[in-house]
Every structure is written in C-alpha cells, then in structure tokens.
Design an enzyme around this catalytic site. Sequence first.
Site, PDB file in Angstrom:
ATOM      1  N   ASP A 171       4.629   7.079  -3.823  1.00 22.36           N
ATOM      2  CA  ASP A 171       3.388   6.288  -3.618  1.00 22.36           C
ATOM      3  C   ASP A 171       3.369   7.288  -4.446  1.00 22.36           C
ATOM      4  O   ASP A 171       3.002   8.358  -5.207  1.00 22.36           O
ATOM      5  CB  ASP A 171       2.232   7.116  -2.495  1.00 22.36           C
ATOM      6  CG  ASP A 171       2.720   5.829  -1.619  1.00 22.36           C
ATOM      7  OD1 ASP A 171       3.596   5.407  -1.111  1.00 22.36           O
ATOM      8  OD2 ASP A 171       1.506   6.139  -0.429  1.00 22.36           O
TER       9      ASP A 171
ATOM     10  N   GLU B 163      -3.844  -0.388   2.934  1.00 24.63           N
ATOM     11  CA  GLU B 163      -3.182   0.986   2.622  1.00 24.63           C
ATOM     12  C   GLU B 163      -4.352   1.397   0.942  1.00 24.63           C
ATOM     13  O   GLU B 163      -4.191   0.313   0.346  1.00 24.63           O
ATOM     14  CB  GLU B 163      -1.547   1.323   3.042  1.00 24.63           C
ATOM     15  CG  GLU B 163      -1.196   1.073   3.921  1.00 24.63           C
ATOM     16  CD  GLU B 163       0.047   1.614   3.636  1.00 24.63           C
ATOM     17  OE1 GLU B 163       0.514   3.081   4.048  1.00 24.63           O
ATOM     18  OE2 GLU B 163       0.687   0.911   3.689  1.00 24.63           O
TER      19      GLU B 163
END
Length: 535
Positions: free
Chosen positions: A115, A375
């Site tokens: 990420d 998310e």
Amino acid sequence: MTTNDTRRRRAGRRTTAIAAAAAVVATLFGAVPANAADDIETVPGFPAATTHSQQAYDPTDDFTAKWTRADARQIKAMSDPTAASRENSLPEEYTMPTVPQDFPDMSNEQVWVWDSWTLTDETSEQPSFKGWEVVFSLVADRNLGFDDRHTYARLGYFYRKADVAERPENGGWTYGGLVFPDGASGAIFEDQSFSHQTEWSGSTRIFDGNKLRIFYTSVAFYRNEDGSNRKPYDPRIVQSEGRIFADENGVWLTGFRDQHDMLQADGTYYQTGEQNEFFNFRDPFTFEDPAYPGKTFMVFEGNTAAVRGERVCTEEDMGYAEGDPYTETADEVMDQGAHYQLANVGLAVADNTALTEWTFLPPILSANCVNDQTERPQIYIKDGKYYLFTISHRGTYAAGIDGPEGVYGFVGDGVRSDFQPVNRGSGLALGSPSNLNFWAGSPFAPDYNQNPGQFQAYSHYVMPGGLVQSFIDTIGTSDDFVRGGTLAPTVRIDIDGSDVTVDRTYGTNGLGEWADIPSTYAHDIAQSADVRPTR
C-alpha cells in the site's frame, strides 16, 4: 516550476473548488442531479440496478448511501458467461491491462512494498518538495515471507527527482527508510502485552513550510502461540507530525515521535472488536471540502456496527425495484450467510486546526450483505462531482455476489450523497483481469483456470488526472506464478460522470511506466538546500 506557474496551478484548483462548491449548493437547494441512475439498461436474466439520485446532503446528516445487492449484481451481469479458462470475462473498458511477470523492484530488494500513497496538499494535489517527488508505503523486511508482512508492516518513504524525462525502469526511486522512530507507533496502547504491533495505511499532508502530518492506522495484535487471538486486535486511527527536508542528494524526515490517538471504533456507527474480532477499522484519508470552507474531513474503512452474526440486513440493502422478477429478500440472502459482510465507508470531521481531535459522523456508504471490505477510501473531486473510490477483494464479497479485485467507484454531488455506483450502476471502476466463471483461488495459490492477472495488482490509489498506482501481488496461475512486493505500472482512467474507463492510449496499450507517481506542482517553499544534521 516557477512561482507564477505555482500560482496559476493553484488558481486553477481554486476555480475547480468553487465549481464543486456551486454544484453542491445547487443540489442542496433542489437542483435536479445529473446522471441519475434511471436510464441504466437492464441485462436479461438480472435485476435492475437501484436508482440513486446523486443528491448531496449536509455532511452531518444521518443519511448513508447504499451499495446494494441489486447494484453489485450488475458486475456479474456484465461478465461473459462463455469466457473460457484463463480468459478475462469482464468488459475490457473496466479492466486493468495485464501486467507482465518480469517486473523491476523499486526498492532494489531492500524491502517488500505494498500500500502506497503520495505526498498531498489539502486538495489532494501532489506537490514536489525542493525538486523531489515523495511517496509513502507500507514496507517490511524481505527476510519475511511475503504473506507474513501484514503483522510486521512499517511506514517507509521513497523519493526521486521531479520533472525527469527518462527514468530507470524501476521508476528511479530511492528508499529513504522508516518514517517513525522505533517504538513510537506502539506507545499509544494502554496494554503493552501485544504479540505484534504494526503500522497500516493512511495519508500524508504537507502544510506551510516543511510541516508534515501523517494520518495512519496503528495496530496491536494480541495472539497466542498458535495464532489465535487472546483478545481482539486493536486498530486505531492516529496522527503524527514531523518535518521534511531536502538537499541535492535526497530527502530526509525528522520528528514523528508524538503520536495522537484520534479515533477508535465506537460500536454505534462503526463495528468494534468486541462486536466482531474480524472487524475493519483503518485507512484514514483527509481532505478539505470546498463546499464547507474551514472544515477538514476524513474518510476511512469501517464495518456497520452490529454483533457478528446478527441479521441486520434490510430490504433497503437489497435495493430491488418493486416487482423485479430477480429480486432477493433480506431473509433469503442472510440464510446464505451474507450478513457476515457489513462493509462501510466512515466519515469524521476535525474539531481543531491541529487535526488531532475528531468527531465521528454517520457512514457515507454501506455495503451490508454485499461486501466486507471497502479499503483505502478516498474522495476525488472532478467537474463539480464527488467521487468516492475504494478498493475491495473478490474474496470479501457476500454469498451470491461476485466481482474482481480492484477499484470501486461511486459518484454524487457532495461528500455525503446518494452515491450512484459507476459503470452501469455496478460500482466496478477498474478491476484486475478476472474470470467470474471459475474459482478464484488465493494470491498464494491462484486457481489454474483463473485469468493470470486476477491477483496482479491491488491497493489502487487514484491520483490527479486519473492516474492510478497499485502494488503487484501475484501474477500467474497455479502452474506458473510470481509474487510481487513492488509497485505496478501506473495506468490512467477517464472519469466522465458515472462512466469510468481505462485509457488504452496511455503508455503501451494502457500500461504506463513502473511506479510512476508524478508531482503536479512544486510546493511553495524556498528551493534552497537544507543543512543535513551532523551525526
């Protein structure tokens, strides 16, 4: 970039902000919203998508848009039921181009990278700092197995020279190291008996001068030796302030010792560990809404507050039109276990200018009985429209619903809207190549019949100009696959009302350069080099 260039770019952003604010005000006072979902073609054999008005509401209002079962079933309606083994069954215009297996590593094998997010300002533009582009990433030691990284994640950063015409294949990034001093992110927990303590995703804002505020998720795990929980894990949304410096040789950071524990799931809007030990609460993204000057908001991932297993889904969560022959009742889908999936996107508002104190607001989107994870949500404003982008997995959909790994998008007239799912009312904005006719497998064991690109990329982040970056997870199928741990090629999406499509003219058939994350302007600070600290 000159000072005048910076001023012109900022003036353009102000014009966009004013247009966005005007659109919201018009909607609040009864203007008819554009692109309402009443003209989406129904596919034979599937239900009609839910009608969403895109109407804006006050951010403090108790209205939550719903990504319904009727909406999400449009993904399968778009899928080709005749697609053979290893083919992509989804529309090409909504599919990320296939990533090759011979990818370069942006960290030169120093760390696993997943990420990632950019250095941003209050409008989500991406400034360079003293001639350097800067990104932040979750990183982990490469001595760990790739699938063990989540419980050992730390926040790291990378930098590269801005405005370079030709770069090395891996993007030309230099790994700067970890952001936080050892032990800083774990100090907020009252119970220091955690077995693992880790740092998860967030966002980074630059302010006047060289001040940075990082908003992220600090997590403590309390596990027994067999991996079971002796008590639920504890994720908290945290802010930490530091400084950024640069000279001709690179970028460095200082500070970030003080950690402000801002938000913990409340059990009223957002599910807690006591309600469900597998709950989601993470990924803060902050921004200023031009329609509400002086206010700073945050979106984040959550779950609808309910005790795990409670039958809380409603007919409104189903979203079917009266008389639709392909309707499902809430009881029918909960009998299949769909009520274990209760994703939502949360909203909070800052109570002070230091952005250390926040108040929860009701969620802006729920996906009850549809999916369990939304998310890394972000708000993206374009042409007066507010886009809520989030990411999700094929494996987190509720029973009876299917869709690929990738980006999901919703459009409305304000940060709180009756959001319309993009692309034929489905919500699918940018999926990895997938075949919904075959079982998925998992990233560490992809199914033989699945498209080799199903797990190729994840954790997409939509940047200015429609550029999208993500990280490589797994490319291939069970007989031939490689794991990732570095950033994928950048792609670009065209965002036009409720239509979001892949720009195949970008790069090579839609694939840009590896790990290409360009700045959009130069931060307004003297460009003189900083003095490096002596050791």
